[in-house]
Design a protein around this motif. Structure first.
Motif, PDB file in Angstrom:
ATOM      1  N   GLY A  93      22.379  -6.195  20.696  1.00 22.95           N
ATOM      2  CA  GLY A  93      21.866  -7.168  19.738  1.00 22.95           C
ATOM      3  C   GLY A  93      22.412  -8.568  19.892  1.00 22.95           C
ATOM      4  N   VAL A  94      23.014  -8.874  21.046  1.00 21.46           N
ATOM      5  CA  VAL A  94      23.565 -10.214  21.286  1.00 21.46           C
ATOM      6  C   VAL A  94      22.557 -11.013  22.099  1.00 21.46           C
ATOM      7  CG1 VAL A  94      25.469 -11.562  22.223  1.00 21.46           C
ATOM      8  CG2 VAL A  94      25.906  -9.299  21.237  1.00 21.46           C
ATOM      9  N   GLU A  95      22.236 -12.203  21.623  1.00 19.81           N
ATOM     10  CA  GLU A  95      21.250 -13.058  22.293  1.00 19.81           C
ATOM     11  C   GLU A  95      21.955 -14.113  23.141  1.00 19.81           C
ATOM     12  OE1 GLU A  95      17.379 -15.915  21.218  1.00 19.81           O
ATOM     13  OE2 GLU A  95      18.529 -14.931  19.620  1.00 19.81           O
ATOM     14  N   SER A  96      21.338 -14.438  24.259  1.00 16.35           N
ATOM     15  CA  SER A  96      21.875 -15.461  25.155  1.00 16.35           C
ATOM     16  C   SER A  96      21.637 -16.851  24.586  1.00 16.35           C
ATOM     17  CB  SER A  96      21.190 -15.359  26.522  1.00 16.35           C
ATOM     18  OG  SER A  96      19.826 -15.755  26.404  1.00 16.35           O
ATOM     19  N   TYR A  97      22.281 -17.850  25.192  1.00 15.66           N
ATOM     20  CA  TYR A  97      21.891 -19.223  24.927  1.00 15.66           C
ATOM     21  C   TYR A  97      20.453 -19.424  25.403  1.00 15.66           C
ATOM     22  CZ  TYR A  97      26.647 -20.716  23.835  1.00 15.66           C
ATOM     23  OH  TYR A  97      27.878 -20.871  23.243  1.00 15.66           O
ATOM     24  N   ARG A  98      19.767 -20.372  24.810  1.00 18.26           N
ATOM     25  CA  ARG A  98      18.374 -20.616  25.161  1.00 18.26           C
ATOM     26  C   ARG A  98      18.257 -21.648  26.274  1.00 18.26           C
ATOM     27  NH1 ARG A  98      15.859 -20.824  18.983  1.00 18.26           N
ATOM     28  NH2 ARG A  98      16.421 -18.659  18.474  1.00 18.26           N
ATOM     29  N   GLU A  99      17.506 -21.273  27.286  1.00 17.72           N
ATOM     30  CA  GLU A  99      17.186 -22.201  28.371  1.00 17.72           C
ATOM     31  C   GLU A  99      15.975 -23.003  27.943  1.00 17.72           C
ATOM     32  OE1 GLU A  99      18.350 -23.821  30.957  1.00 17.72           O
ATOM     33  OE2 GLU A  99      18.249 -22.343  32.566  1.00 17.72           O
ATOM     34  N   GLN A 100      16.052 -24.329  28.045  1.00 16.86           N
ATOM     35  CA  GLN A 100      14.971 -25.185  27.549  1.00 16.86           C
ATOM     36  C   GLN A 100      14.316 -25.957  28.676  1.00 16.86           C
ATOM     37  OE1 GLN A 100      15.691 -27.403  23.875  1.00 16.86           O
ATOM     38  NE2 GLN A 100      14.571 -29.156  24.696  1.00 16.86           N
ATOM     39  N   ILE A 101      12.975 -26.050  28.609  1.00 20.76           N
ATOM     40  CA  ILE A 101      12.186 -26.838  29.556  1.00 20.76           C
ATOM     41  C   ILE A 101      11.276 -27.745  28.743  1.00 20.76           C
ATOM     42  CG2 ILE A 101      10.593 -26.760  31.509  1.00 20.76           C
ATOM     43  CD1 ILE A 101      11.323 -23.775  31.777  1.00 20.76           C
ATOM     44  N   ASP A 102      11.179 -29.002  29.141  1.00 27.10           N
ATOM     45  CA  ASP A 102      10.274 -29.946  28.480  1.00 27.10           C
ATOM     46  C   ASP A 102       9.233 -30.421  29.483  1.00 27.10           C
ATOM     47  OD1 ASP A 102      11.404 -30.464  25.686  1.00 27.10           O
ATOM     48  OD2 ASP A 102      13.185 -30.707  26.940  1.00 27.10           O
ATOM     49  N   VAL A 103       7.971 -30.269  29.096  1.00 28.83           N
ATOM     50  CA  VAL A 103       6.858 -30.646  29.960  1.00 28.83           C
ATOM     51  C   VAL A 103       5.820 -31.391  29.129  1.00 28.83           C
ATOM     52  CG1 VAL A 103       5.028 -29.825  31.492  1.00 28.83           C
ATOM     53  CG2 VAL A 103       7.207 -28.604  31.400  1.00 28.83           C
ATOM     54  N   VAL A 104       5.292 -32.483  29.682  1.00 30.06           N
ATOM     55  CA  VAL A 104       4.192 -33.202  29.039  1.00 30.06           C
ATOM     56  C   VAL A 104       2.904 -32.839  29.773  1.00 30.06           C
ATOM     57  CG1 VAL A 104       3.208 -35.455  28.484  1.00 30.06           C
ATOM     58  CG2 VAL A 104       5.685 -35.088  28.310  1.00 30.06           C
ATOM     59  N   CYS A 105       1.922 -32.354  29.007  1.00 33.67           N
ATOM     60  CA  CYS A 105       0.634 -31.977  29.592  1.00 33.67           C
ATOM     61  C   CYS A 105      -0.372 -33.094  29.341  1.00 33.67           C
ATOM     62  CB  CYS A 105       0.130 -30.661  28.987  1.00 33.67           C
ATOM     63  SG  CYS A 105      -1.491 -30.163  29.589  1.00 33.67           S
ATOM     64  N   GLU A 106      -0.895 -33.669  30.430  1.00 35.65           N
ATOM     65  CA  GLU A 106      -1.859 -34.759  30.322  1.00 35.65           C
ATOM     66  C   GLU A 106      -3.256 -34.324  30.747  1.00 35.65           C
ATOM     67  OE1 GLU A 106      -0.186 -37.948  32.586  1.00 35.65           O
ATOM     68  OE2 GLU A 106       1.208 -38.537  30.979  1.00 35.65           O
ATOM     69  N   ALA A 107      -3.559 -33.060  30.551  1.00 36.64           N
ATOM     70  CA  ALA A 107      -4.911 -32.566  30.834  1.00 36.64           C
ATOM     71  C   ALA A 107      -5.893 -33.220  29.872  1.00 36.64           C
ATOM     72  CB  ALA A 107      -4.958 -31.048  30.677  1.00 36.64           C
ATOM     73  N   ASN A 108      -7.151 -33.289  30.265  1.00 33.93           N
ATOM     74  CA  ASN A 108      -8.166 -33.908  29.421  1.00 33.93           C
ATOM     75  C   ASN A 108      -8.194 -33.245  28.046  1.00 33.93           C
ATOM     76  OD1 ASN A 108      -8.964 -35.648  31.465  1.00 33.93           O
ATOM     77  ND2 ASN A 108     -10.504 -34.228  32.250  1.00 33.93           N
ATOM     78  N   ALA A 109      -8.126 -34.075  27.015  1.00 35.48           N
ATOM     79  CA  ALA A 109      -8.081 -33.563  25.645  1.00 35.48           C
ATOM     80  C   ALA A 109      -9.486 -33.317  25.111  1.00 35.48           C
ATOM     81  CB  ALA A 109      -7.338 -34.542  24.745  1.00 35.48           C
ATOM     82  N   SER A 110      -9.611 -32.319  24.282  1.00 38.03           N
ATOM     83  CA  SER A 110     -10.875 -32.047  23.589  1.00 38.03           C
ATOM     84  C   SER A 110     -10.561 -31.715  22.141  1.00 38.03           C
ATOM     85  CB  SER A 110     -11.622 -30.887  24.256  1.00 38.03           C
ATOM     86  OG  SER A 110     -10.826 -29.721  24.253  1.00 38.03           O
ATOM     87  N   LYS A 111     -11.541 -31.873  21.260  1.00 39.77           N
ATOM     88  CA  LYS A 111     -11.322 -31.569  19.848  1.00 39.77           C
ATOM     89  C   LYS A 111     -11.047 -30.082  19.670  1.00 39.77           C
ATOM     90  CE  LYS A 111     -13.747 -34.992  17.022  1.00 39.77           C
ATOM     91  NZ  LYS A 111     -14.849 -35.185  16.047  1.00 39.77           N
ATOM     92  N   PRO A 112     -10.030 -29.755  18.895  1.00 40.69           N
ATOM     93  CA  PRO A 112      -9.736 -28.339  18.670  1.00 40.69           C
ATOM     94  C   PRO A 112     -10.729 -27.713  17.689  1.00 40.69           C
ATOM     95  CG  PRO A 112      -8.262 -29.701  17.379  1.00 40.69           C
ATOM     96  CD  PRO A 112      -9.064 -30.644  18.223  1.00 40.69           C
ATOM     97  N   SER A 113     -10.720 -26.397  17.634  1.00 40.15           N
ATOM     98  CA  SER A 113     -11.492 -25.652  16.642  1.00 40.15           C
ATOM     99  C   SER A 113     -10.560 -25.218  15.511  1.00 40.15           C
ATOM    100  CB  SER A 113     -12.144 -24.417  17.269  1.00 40.15           C
ATOM    101  OG  SER A 113     -13.088 -24.777  18.245  1.00 40.15           O
ATOM    102  N   LEU A 114     -11.139 -24.927  14.358  1.00 39.47           N
ATOM    103  CA  LEU A 114     -10.384 -24.445  13.209  1.00 39.47           C
ATOM    104  C   LEU A 114     -10.852 -23.035  12.858  1.00 39.47           C
ATOM    105  CD1 LEU A 114      -8.477 -24.828  10.744  1.00 39.47           C
ATOM    106  CD2 LEU A 114     -10.423 -25.849   9.530  1.00 39.47           C
ATOM    107  N   PHE A 115      -9.882 -22.119  12.728  1.00 38.77           N
ATOM    108  CA  PHE A 115     -10.165 -20.740  12.348  1.00 38.77           C
ATOM    109  C   PHE A 115      -9.494 -20.460  11.007  1.00 38.77           C
ATOM    110  CE2 PHE A 115     -10.751 -20.951  16.826  1.00 38.77           C
ATOM    111  CZ  PHE A 115     -11.664 -19.965  17.175  1.00 38.77           C
ATOM    112  N   VAL A 116     -10.285 -20.082  10.015  1.00 39.82           N
ATOM    113  CA  VAL A 116      -9.761 -19.818   8.680  1.00 39.82           C
ATOM    114  C   VAL A 116     -10.104 -18.386   8.277  1.00 39.82           C
ATOM    115  CG1 VAL A 116      -9.791 -20.473   6.246  1.00 39.82           C
ATOM    116  CG2 VAL A 116     -10.031 -22.237   8.010  1.00 39.82           C
ATOM    117  N   ALA A 117      -9.079 -17.581   8.023  1.00 38.97           N
ATOM    118  CA  ALA A 117      -9.264 -16.242   7.462  1.00 38.97           C
ATOM    119  C   ALA A 117      -8.716 -16.267   6.048  1.00 38.97           C
ATOM    120  CB  ALA A 117      -8.541 -15.198   8.296  1.00 38.97           C
ATOM    121  N   SER A 118      -9.582 -16.047   5.072  1.00 42.94           N
ATOM    122  CA  SER A 118      -9.208 -16.229   3.674  1.00 42.94           C
ATOM    123  C   SER A 118      -9.467 -14.933   2.902  1.00 42.94           C
ATOM    124  CB  SER A 118     -10.025 -17.387   3.076  1.00 42.94           C
ATOM    125  OG  SER A 118      -9.469 -17.827   1.871  1.00 42.94           O
TER     126      SER A 118
END
Length: 269
Positions: A93-118
């Motif tokens: 049950g012992v967790e390691s330190y977290r390895e972190q990576i930072d990446v910027v994604c410049e792929a063509n953007a599109s409007k997202p969709s919205l999903f609502v479960a109510s």
């Protein structure tokens, strides 16, 4: 989960230097190695912008008897900034330190969709527990999000379950609904109705046919309810619960010797 002896595992991203800071593709490959000097590894955790991609319990890797786990995983990125955190846990049950990576994604953007479960449950088979507005609130929530989201999303999809439409079997339908969402889409899960604790202080959301004397009978365990959000690729996830006991509960704070149980009708608070 901790034992008396603390021995921390380690995780390393072996191709970290090969991952560019900025990419134009939606996916990157991450090669990793997890190891422990003494104990078998049990879990692998990967999160994207704070959202666990393998669920809050992580990926089970305990099937491998080796003290070393190696793999290359493909991660889908969000538009813009991406912070990737990777860690592992050993069988103690012992967790390691977290390895972190930072990446910027410049792929063509599109409007997202919205999903609502109510979901809203006002009518119960035990009629003494009927509510006035829960099912109406579920419909109003879905309508409100459809109006507010107009023009902000390319598509707005909703699933509304009221009264006897919501049962334990509904969880598989909710998972299938959220599976359609992509990485940049937004998903919202709403519930209004009774929230009930059983004798073990486990939390259940009420269905039409729940047994209020024994909530596990036809009630929906909250962990199972929340887990439907793990079915989606989206990292923009919202969960709204309008029910009693809807906050997190630390059972140790409510041990029998620390609290007084008060019956109110057939329920105990």
């Amino acid at each position: 989960m901790l034992s008396g002896e603390i021995n921390a595992p380690e995780v390393t991203v072996t191709n970290k230097n090969d991952i560019p800071l900025t990419v134009t593709e939606r996916n990157i490959s991450v090669s990793l190695q997890a190891r422990d000097e003494k104990y078998r590894l049990s879990k692998l955790f990967v999160s994207l912008n704070g959202v666990p991609l393998y669920g809050k319990r992580g990926m089970d890797i305990s099937g491998r008897s080796s003290l070393v786990y190696e793999d290359t995983i493909t991660l889908g990125l969000c538009q813009g900034n991406n912070r990737i955190d990777i860690s592992c846990m050993n069988e103690k049950g012992v967790e390691s330190y977290r390895e972190q990576i930072d990446v910027v994604c410049e792929a063509n953007a599109s409007k997202p969709s919205l999903f609502v479960a109510s979901i809203g449950v006002s009518e119960y088979s035990q009629k003494g527990f009927n509510l006035n507005y829960a099912s109406k609130d579920a419909k109003d929530f879905a309508n409100m999000m459809a109006i507010a989201g107009k023009g902000r999303y390319s598509d707005i999809r909703s699933m509304v379950l009221t009264d006897n439409d919501f049962s334990q079997s509904s969880l598989s339908d909710l998972k299938e609904f959220f599976k359609e969402a992509d990485r940049d889409d937004v998903v919202m899960l709403f519930y209004a109705g009774h929230g009930v604790l059983d004798n073990e202080l486990d939390y259940y959301l009420s269905t039409h046919s729940i047994d209020f004397d024994s909530p596990s009978v036809n009630g929906v365990n909250y962990d199972d309810f929340e887990s439907v959000l793990e079915a989606t690729e989206s990292v923009h996830r919202f969960c709204f619960v309008d029910a009693c006991h809807s906050g997190e509960l630390d059972k140790e704070d409510y041990a029998p010797d620390k609290m007084e149980m008060k019956p109110v009708g057939k329920l105990v608070f």
